[in-house]
Design a protein around this motif. Structure first.
Motif, short mmCIF file in Angstrom:
data_model
loop_
_atom_site.label_atom_id
_atom_site.label_comp_id
_atom_site.label_asym_id
_atom_site.label_seq_id
_atom_site.Cartn_x
_atom_site.Cartn_y
_atom_site.Cartn_z
N UNK A 221 5.42 -24.64 43.91
CA UNK A 221 4.30 -23.92 44.52
C UNK A 221 3.03 -24.73 44.29
N UNK A 222 2.44 -25.25 45.37
CA UNK A 222 1.28 -26.14 45.24
C UNK A 222 0.10 -25.45 44.57
N UNK A 223 -0.07 -24.16 44.80
CA UNK A 223 -1.14 -23.41 44.14
C UNK A 223 -0.91 -23.37 42.63
N UNK A 224 0.31 -23.03 42.22
CA UNK A 224 0.60 -22.85 40.80
C UNK A 224 0.44 -24.15 40.01
N UNK A 253 -2.66 -22.50 48.27
CA UNK A 253 -3.91 -23.05 47.76
C UNK A 253 -4.57 -22.07 46.80
N UNK A 254 -5.17 -22.59 45.73
CA UNK A 254 -5.82 -21.76 44.72
C UNK A 254 -7.35 -21.79 44.90
N UNK A 319 -5.50 -17.26 42.99
CA UNK A 319 -5.76 -16.40 44.15
C UNK A 319 -5.46 -17.25 45.37
N UNK A 320 -4.38 -16.93 46.08
CA UNK A 320 -3.96 -17.77 47.20
C UNK A 320 -4.98 -17.69 48.34
N UNK A 321 -5.54 -18.85 48.65
CA UNK A 321 -6.57 -18.98 49.68
C UNK A 321 -5.91 -19.51 50.95
N UNK A 322 -6.24 -18.98 52.14
CA UNK A 322 -5.64 -19.51 53.38
C UNK A 322 -5.76 -21.03 53.47
N UNK A 323 -4.70 -21.67 53.93
CA UNK A 323 -4.62 -23.12 53.91
C UNK A 323 -5.71 -23.79 54.72
N UNK A 324 -6.11 -23.18 55.82
CA UNK A 324 -6.99 -23.85 56.78
C UNK A 324 -8.46 -23.63 56.51
N UNK A 325 -8.78 -22.90 55.46
CA UNK A 325 -10.19 -22.55 55.24
C UNK A 325 -10.50 -22.59 53.75
N UNK A 326 -11.71 -22.27 53.40
CA UNK A 326 -12.13 -22.24 52.00
C UNK A 326 -13.17 -21.15 51.85
N UNK A 327 -13.33 -20.61 50.65
CA UNK A 327 -14.39 -19.63 50.44
C UNK A 327 -15.76 -20.29 50.56
N UNK A 358 2.65 -19.76 52.04
CA UNK A 358 2.71 -18.52 51.26
C UNK A 358 1.32 -18.07 50.82
N UNK A 359 0.64 -17.36 51.71
CA UNK A 359 -0.67 -16.79 51.40
C UNK A 359 -0.54 -15.27 51.45
N UNK A 360 0.11 -14.71 50.44
CA UNK A 360 0.44 -13.27 50.43
C UNK A 360 -0.78 -12.39 50.19
N UNK A 361 -1.93 -12.99 49.88
CA UNK A 361 -3.12 -12.21 49.46
C UNK A 361 -3.96 -11.72 50.63
#
Length: 388
Positions: A221-224, A253-254, A319-327, A358-361
């Motif tokens: 898992x790339x986020x983990x 993504x984290x 906190x899984x962040x959508x792959x195509x964007x950022x906060x 896998x952006x289940x959030x």
């Protein structure tokens, strides 16, 4: 869908569904709607089969195995030109709308209930998977550190599963494999601990070492692993060099920030929600890592003066962040880690052929990042395809 010689899906754990009826409705509505968006945008060729990364709870799996449901599902897959190559078997029970936190690790691999649930998932795959795709299930990293588990039963159950999968593979002509998924505060959580765990797993049953190597691997898992500050290329190279099978790769993504920035510390409060674990890991200039089990633990330490964020240079939050964007700044994501994973894939095309977004959030994202779920998923596919 195909990603060169690999298979790419999104994980349906993003959609609330705990029964088979609810899961089937998710497939009929959201999965097919995402496919239509990709067809309309030209990312998926007309007539190309569409892959499903299925999530089944223990209840849904038992329901699907009852009566003629499984055969009807197999027929539905053929009729809709869709296929299942992987199942997310990490969440055993409820995964949305209620407190999940550490409960997602229960039952753990010391409990036979986890073994039987996982066997059920592979029994389902033996009927619905296709011969050329392989069939994987991802699962938790044995247990959670706070449970203080006895490792003996964990190892014994994994060896039993490996033997079960090898027999199932001979019977059905499928390449069945399990992917253990390291996570912060899991029984093993980073590359170093993963390498050590697999050494102990093989040593526990040396007479079955080759079967274990073939059937029990890693769900990367790339986020983990970004949370652990493990560089993707170095980590994946080390795992492959140790002979550990890369069963599946989660493209995820984290959340990241500079803990010296008081505005950034205030901004992450918006991501503190009560359903999922949001482990926080801070790294100092010497590379030492300070771990907090959850965001509330970090905030409690911060508010009472026990945390010293000025001593650290980086903070990452589960906190899984959508792959195509950022906060919005001053926050960011670990999107660069996924780019490293995809670059590694280009150099090692045969090392793994199961990939899953896998952006289940989605249901707990801050309002500033919220958009219709099908729109988000299609955008994440487009980002992966553009960066692959």
């Amino acid at each position: 869908m195909k990603l060169d010689s690999s298979h790419l899906s999104y994980c349906t754990n993003i959609h609330p569904a705990e029964t088979w009826e609810a899961t089937a409705e998710v497939l009929r509505s959201h999965v097919l709607a995402v496919r239509e968006r990709l067809l309309a945008g030209g990312e998926l060729e007309d007539g190309a089969p569409f892959a499903i990364g299925l999530r089944l709870s223990a209840v849904a799996a038992e329901e699907l195995l009852a009566g003629e449901r499984l055969e009807r599902f197999r027929d539905w897959l053929a009729e809709t030109n869709t296929y299942v190559f992987t199942i997310n078997g990490f969440p055993y029970g409820s995964f949305h709308g209620t407190r999940v936190k550490e409960q997602v690790f229960l039952p753990d691999w010391s409990d036979r209930a986890r073994l039987e649930y996982t066997k059920n998932l592979f029994r389902i795959l033996s009927v619905i998977s296709q011969p050329g795709t392989g069939a994987s299930v991802s699962t938790l990293p044995g247990s959670h550190k706070t449970f203080h588990p006895q490792e003996g039963p964990i190892l014994a159950h994994l060896v039993e599963l490996a033997l079960f999968l090898d027999e199932l593979a001979r019977e059905h002509g499928r390449d069945f494999h399990l992917g253990l998924e390291p996570e912060p505060l899991g029984h093993f959580e980073n590359t170093e601990e993963t390498l050590a765990f697999f050494q102990r797993l093989h040593a526990s049953a040396p007479e079955h070492s080759e079967i274990i190597r073939r059937r029990i691997g890693l769900n990367y898992d790339a986020c983990h692993l970004a949370l652990e500050y493990d560089e993707a290329r170095d980590s994946l190279d080390a795992l492959v060099a140790a002979g550990i099978r890369i069963s599946k790769i989660h493209l995820s993504s984290a959340l990241a920030l500079d803990p010296r920035d008081t505005a950034a510390l205030e901004a992450i409060r918006e991501f503190d929600e009560p359903i999922y674990f949001h482990q926080a890991l801070l790294r100092d200039p010497e590379g030492r890592i300070k771990r907090y089990p959850d965001l509330p633990d970090f905030f409690q330490a911060l508010d009472c003066g026990e945390a010293a964020p000025a001593d650290f240079r980086e903070m990452r939050v589960h906190f899984h962040i959508p792959l195509d964007t950022a906060p919005e700044a001053p926050l960011r994501s670990t999107q660069d880690q996924i780019q490293q994973v995809l670059a590694w894939r280009r150099d090692n095309p045969d090392a793994c052929n199961h990939y899953e977004i896998e952006t289940y959030t989605w249901g707990v994202l801050p309002s500033s990042m919220h958009r219709p779920v099908d729109e988000q998923l299609a955008a994440e596919y487009r980002w992966v395809l553009a960066n692959a």
